[in-house]
Design a protein around this motif. Structure first.
Motif, PDB file in Angstrom:
ATOM      1  N   SER A 179     -49.685  22.351  22.529  1.00 27.68           N
ATOM      2  CA  SER A 179     -49.455  22.683  22.330  1.00 27.68           C
ATOM      3  C   SER A 179     -51.128  23.465  21.298  1.00 27.68           C
ATOM      4  N   ASP A 180     -50.879  24.300  20.656  1.00 25.36           N
ATOM      5  CA  ASP A 180     -52.891  24.264  19.709  1.00 25.36           C
ATOM      6  C   ASP A 180     -53.536  23.764  19.574  1.00 25.36           C
ATOM      7  N   TYR A 222     -54.704  20.235  21.369  1.00 22.15           N
ATOM      8  CA  TYR A 222     -55.470  21.216  22.763  1.00 22.15           C
ATOM      9  C   TYR A 222     -56.009  19.952  24.586  1.00 22.15           C
TER      10      TYR A 222
END
Length: 322
Positions: free
Chosen positions: A125-126, A129
């Protein structure tokens, strides 16, 4: 009696977070489990959060209430309450979610290869990271492939690999067998820092076999997490860094006879010192009073803090003179 006991430490303010995590448990393809929720003096009580559940679901959940002890203390309470018939314990943070085949993959892998410790990958997921999966770990460090679908690998010296970068490990992707959940515990005093890293290390060292599965086991949820509200301007940041240093110092003692591992840990310790000092320098810059008492306690235990302060000061003057 159940094959798995799911242990969930609970401390949330927002309604629905725990129910969302439990939904991901009840949607598992492997259904032989019971659940322990440890209410760590949560602002939103677990009993209130569980009221909308069906009676059949509630019957599989045991709520244990305790005075606030932090996530490590709550997980210890959960481990202390695991039924005698349980074969495996699966850990899940209340603000995370499991993917549907997590328990099935863990059961198949651990029973097939007689393992006592298991991790799946955390879904990318962003905002997460820095975590990476087991396939990437295999590319970096090698290891032995035991299975292709799902990809399962075994690392010959996983503890040393972890000490270089433990970002492939996450509590919500971890499953342990009885020899571990009966004997290994979190260090609850490190409640803002690296108690999970110590637990990982102790489990790896005590397990007869630890296996890593590349299939995603969990994904990050959106709930209250102690790290979400702590940055280098937070009043809790210095305490978090001090506790992290204590955890790393404890790790260094465990690996005292392994120079390469000590070097890895020493690098992390120096980073922790620098982050702590920069945070306090930032307070001074904003005309706020640094936590001199905690800095003094740290310096007494760790002469390296004074050396790091000198190096940072010397570097600042050097840049200013250019």
């Amino acid at each position: 009696m159940a094959t798995f006991t799911v242990v969930i430490p609970f401390y949330q303010k927002e309604s629905g977070i725990l129910r969302r995590a439990l939904k991901s448990v009840f949607e598992q393809s492997f259904q032989d489990f019971d659940i322990i929720v440890v209410d760590d003096e949560s602002p939103l009580p677990a009993d209130v959060e569980l009221q909308p559940l069906e009676e059949a679901q509630k019957s599989r959940i045991k709520v244990v209430k305790q005075a606030n002890a932090g996530p490590g203390g709550a997980r210890n309470t959960g481990l202390n309450n695991v039924p005698a018939s349980t074969r495996f314990v699966a850990l899940l943070d209340s603000d995370d979610l499991w993917l549907p085949h997590h328990l099935q993959n863990a059961y198949d892998t651990m029973t097939r290869f007689d393992a006592e410790c298991y991790w799946a990958s955390m879904q990318a997921s962003d905002d997460f990271y820095y975590h990476f999966g087991m396939a990437e770990l295999e590319q970096q460090e090698g290891g032995t492939r035991l299975s292709e679908a799902p990809l399962v690998i075994e690392m010959p010296d996983l503890a040393s690999v972890m000490l270089k970068n433990w970002s492939f490990l996450h509590l919500s992707c971890m499953v342990i067998g009885r020899p571990l959940f009966e004997n290994v515990r979190f260090e609850p005093s490190l409640r803002l820092a690296a108690e999970d890293v110590l637990f990982f290390c102790d489990c790896i060292l005590k397990a007869n076999r630890t296996l890593l599965c590349d299939d995603d086991g969990a994904t990050r949820g959106r709930g209250l997490n102690i790290f979400h509200s702590i940055d280098n301007q937070s009043p809790q940041f210095l305490r978090q860094q001090f506790n992290t240093w204590i955890a790393l110092d404890t790790l260094e003692q465990r690996f005292a006879a392994r120079p390469k591992d000590v070097a890895s840990i020493a690098s992390y310790k120096n980073t922790t010192r620098r982050q702590a000092l920069w945070s306090q320098a930032g307070l001074v810059k904003r005309r706020r009073v640094p936590d001199l008492s905690l800095l003094a306690r740290w310096a007494v235990r760790d002469p390296g803090l004074l050396r790091a302060a000198f190096e940072l000061g010397a570097g600042k003057f050097s840049r200013a003179g250019r």
